[in-house]
Design an enzyme around this catalytic site. Structure first.
Site, PDB file in Angstrom:
ATOM      1  N   PRO A  24      40.461  34.715  41.349  1.00  0.00           N
ATOM      2  CA  PRO A  24      39.767  34.258  42.552  1.00  0.00           C
ATOM      3  C   PRO A  24      38.269  33.978  42.373  1.00  0.00           C
ATOM      4  CG  PRO A  24      41.229  36.097  43.068  1.00  0.00           C
ATOM      5  CD  PRO A  24      41.215  35.967  41.575  1.00  0.00           C
ATOM      6  N   LYS A  31      31.787  21.217  38.628  1.00  0.00           N
ATOM      7  CA  LYS A  31      32.733  21.507  39.712  1.00  0.00           C
ATOM      8  C   LYS A  31      31.994  21.663  41.042  1.00  0.00           C
ATOM      9  CE  LYS A  31      36.342  23.323  41.892  1.00  0.00           C
ATOM     10  NZ  LYS A  31      37.523  22.585  42.271  1.00  0.00           N
ATOM     11  N   THR A  34      37.207  29.007  39.557  1.00  0.00           N
ATOM     12  CA  THR A  34      35.933  28.459  40.021  1.00  0.00           C
ATOM     13  C   THR A  34      35.010  29.636  40.291  1.00  0.00           C
ATOM     14  OG1 THR A  34      37.066  26.626  41.100  1.00  0.00           O
ATOM     15  CG2 THR A  34      34.809  27.058  41.797  1.00  0.00           C
TER      16      THR A  34
HETATM   17  P1  NAD Z   1      45.157  32.933  44.317  1.00  0.00           P
HETATM   18  O1  NAD Z   1      44.499  33.968  45.124  1.00  0.00           O
HETATM   19  O2  NAD Z   1      46.424  32.298  44.820  1.00  0.00           O
HETATM   20  O3  NAD Z   1      45.499  33.521  42.842  1.00  0.00           O
HETATM   21  C1  NAD Z   1      44.702  34.440  42.176  1.00  0.00           C
HETATM   22  C2  NAD Z   1      45.634  35.409  41.454  1.00  0.00           C
HETATM   23  O4  NAD Z   1      44.853  36.311  40.671  1.00  0.00           O
HETATM   24  C3  NAD Z   1      46.465  36.274  42.416  1.00  0.00           C
HETATM   25  O5  NAD Z   1      47.845  36.123  42.115  1.00  0.00           O
HETATM   26  C4  NAD Z   1      45.969  37.699  42.135  1.00  0.00           C
HETATM   27  O6  NAD Z   1      46.997  38.693  42.261  1.00  0.00           O
HETATM   28  C5  NAD Z   1      45.489  37.571  40.705  1.00  0.00           C
HETATM   29  N1  NAD Z   1      44.540  38.610  40.312  1.00  0.00           N
HETATM   30  C6  NAD Z   1      43.427  39.026  40.949  1.00  0.00           C
HETATM   31  N2  NAD Z   1      42.810  39.999  40.256  1.00  0.00           N
HETATM   32  C7  NAD Z   1      43.561  40.197  39.137  1.00  0.00           C
HETATM   33  C8  NAD Z   1      43.455  41.077  38.022  1.00  0.00           C
HETATM   34  N3  NAD Z   1      42.473  41.953  37.918  1.00  0.00           N
HETATM   35  N4  NAD Z   1      44.410  41.002  37.080  1.00  0.00           N
HETATM   36  C9  NAD Z   1      45.427  40.116  37.178  1.00  0.00           C
HETATM   37  N5  NAD Z   1      45.587  39.262  38.207  1.00  0.00           N
HETATM   38  C10 NAD Z   1      44.660  39.308  39.169  1.00  0.00           C
HETATM   39  O7  NAD Z   1      44.053  31.814  44.029  1.00  0.00           O
HETATM   40  P2  NAD Z   1      44.290  30.295  43.576  1.00  0.00           P
HETATM   41  O8  NAD Z   1      44.432  29.417  44.760  1.00  0.00           O
HETATM   42  O9  NAD Z   1      45.327  30.270  42.508  1.00  0.00           O
HETATM   43  O10 NAD Z   1      42.855  29.970  42.948  1.00  0.00           O
HETATM   44  C11 NAD Z   1      42.442  30.472  41.684  1.00  0.00           C
HETATM   45  C12 NAD Z   1      41.084  29.863  41.334  1.00  0.00           C
HETATM   46  O11 NAD Z   1      41.213  28.439  41.296  1.00  0.00           O
HETATM   47  C13 NAD Z   1      39.989  30.175  42.346  1.00  0.00           C
HETATM   48  O12 NAD Z   1      38.793  30.406  41.655  1.00  0.00           O
HETATM   49  C14 NAD Z   1      39.920  28.896  43.186  1.00  0.00           C
HETATM   50  O13 NAD Z   1      38.631  28.684  43.746  1.00  0.00           O
HETATM   51  C15 NAD Z   1      40.243  27.840  42.147  1.00  0.00           C
HETATM   52  N6  NAD Z   1      40.821  26.591  42.683  1.00  0.00           N
HETATM   53  C16 NAD Z   1      41.816  26.637  43.627  1.00  0.00           C
HETATM   54  C17 NAD Z   1      42.352  25.443  44.112  1.00  0.00           C
HETATM   55  C18 NAD Z   1      43.439  25.458  45.160  1.00  0.00           C
HETATM   56  O14 NAD Z   1      43.730  24.393  45.719  1.00  0.00           O
HETATM   57  N7  NAD Z   1      44.070  26.588  45.428  1.00  0.00           N
HETATM   58  C19 NAD Z   1      41.883  24.210  43.629  1.00  0.00           C
HETATM   59  C20 NAD Z   1      40.901  24.197  42.631  1.00  0.00           C
HETATM   60  C21 NAD Z   1      40.379  25.402  42.171  1.00  0.00           C
END
Ligand code: NAD
Length: 290
Positions: free
Chosen positions: A66, A169, A94
């Site tokens: 995250p 980004k 990000t």
């Molecule tokens: P999300 O919350 O769905 O996924 C994050 C995952 O990380 C979760 O499954 C969580 O359990 C896991 N996690 C957290 N702490 C952890 C740890 N210590 N060990 C192992 N796993 C851990 O978020 P997302 O939508 O997949 O986004 C991820 C990144 O991508 C973010 O930085 C976001 O800003 C970026 N992003 C997202 C999108 C989008 O459309 N969702 C688009 C571009 C960029």
């Protein structure tokens, strides 16, 4: 094919890890969520019991977490202690530029090679393997990362030294936030001036008011190509994530002593939208407030 640890199998990471497995890599996956682990297993990944275990013996570690504090914690607590010398660390999350640079420096001190590689494209692009990666790191880091990232995306671009992937980004998304807000207010004004939104689209989309926010992601339902507006602003790019990126851009601007009045206004607008309970709505839904 490469042995890769993948940590963070959420909305984005789940699809990305699946694509690496599909391309024939040996993927060792870890997430705190059992549900995410079960999906990764079904997609052909091997499941690790901890982040440290996932990292053991692999050539590369991909993280999709995250925010900066999660990346820092996973690197400090698990990756640095378990990665063998020369392991490539690719952080696709990000996060803020400062943390990206700090973790890369710490990785280098441990004999590891780190790059920041945030993505453009949402969940559908993560699942379809059509993300764009903007990579900050050394030439060596970029070349090694590109060989892996190409299996999850349609474009892999070397932005410069560590942290410049994150800079690209947030600057890109600052433009996106500001142009979406401007496009929404223009449609709202046009309508009040008795100009049909579809006519305005036909004109502005081939005039100087054209932008991606208008022609690829039109915020008005039934106008332009299909977009989240046609789905009651569900799916797409959540307003909460846009706000996260705008906040990162404002923090970076403060540190760099840069003037960002349009980005700052966009942040204010998205803050109000999210505070009103629309965190999960697509960011183009802000048109309803204008
Ligand atoms: P999300 O919350 O769905 O996924 C994050 C995952 O990380 C979760 O499954 C969580 O359990 C896991 N996690 C957290 N702490 C952890 C740890 N210590 N060990 C192992 N796993 C851990 O978020 P997302 O939508 O997949 O986004 C991820 C990144 O991508 C973010 O930085 C976001 O800003 C970026 N992003 C997202 C999108 C989008 O459309 N969702 C688009 C571009 C960029």
């Amino acid at each position: 094919m490469t042995a890769i640890a993948f940590i963070g199998l959420g909305n984005m990471g789940g699809g990305m890890a699946a694509n690496l497995a599909k391309a024939g890599h040996e993927v060792k996956a870890f997430d705190l969520s059992e549900d995410a682990l079960a999906k990764a297993k079904a997609a052909g990944c091997a499941i690790a019991g901890s982040a440290g275990e996932a990292v053991e013996g692999v050539a590369a570690v991909v993280t999709m977490l995250p925010a900066g504090k999660h990346v820092q914690a996973v690197y400090q607590e698990s990756v640095f202690a378990h990665a063998k010398e020369g392991t490539l660390l690719i952080d696709c999350s990000t996060i803020d530029v400062e943390t990206a640079r700090a973790v890369a420096e710490a990785a280098e001190d441990k004999g590891l090679v780190a790059v920041d590689a945030p993505v453009s494209g949402g969940i559908a692009a993560a699942e379809g393997g059509t993300l764009t990666f903007m990579v900050g790191g050394s030439d060596e880091g970029f070349e090694r990362a590109e060989a892996i990232l190409k299996d999850m995306g349609k474009a892999v671009i070397h932005a410069g030294t560590n942290g410049t992937g994150q800079a690209a980004k947030m600057c890109n998304n600052m433009i996106l936030g500001a142009t979406m807000a401007a496009t929404c207010e223009a449609f709202a004004l046009a309508e009040k001036l008795k100009l049909d939104p579809a006519k305005f689209y036909d004109i502005a989309s081939v005039s100087s008011g054209q932008s991606w926010s208008m022609t690829s992601y039109c915020p008005v339902p039934g106008v332009g190509p299909k977009s989240p507006a046609d789905n009651d602003y569900d799916g797409g790019f959540a307003a909460g994530l846009m706000l996260k990126d705008l906040r990162l851009a404002m923090e970076a601007a403060e540190t760099a002593n840069a003037k960002v009045p349009m980005g700052s206004k966009a942040k204010e607008l998205y803050e109000a939208f999210v505070d009103d309970g629309h965190e999960r709505k697509d960011f183009s839904g802000i048109i309803r407030t204008l």
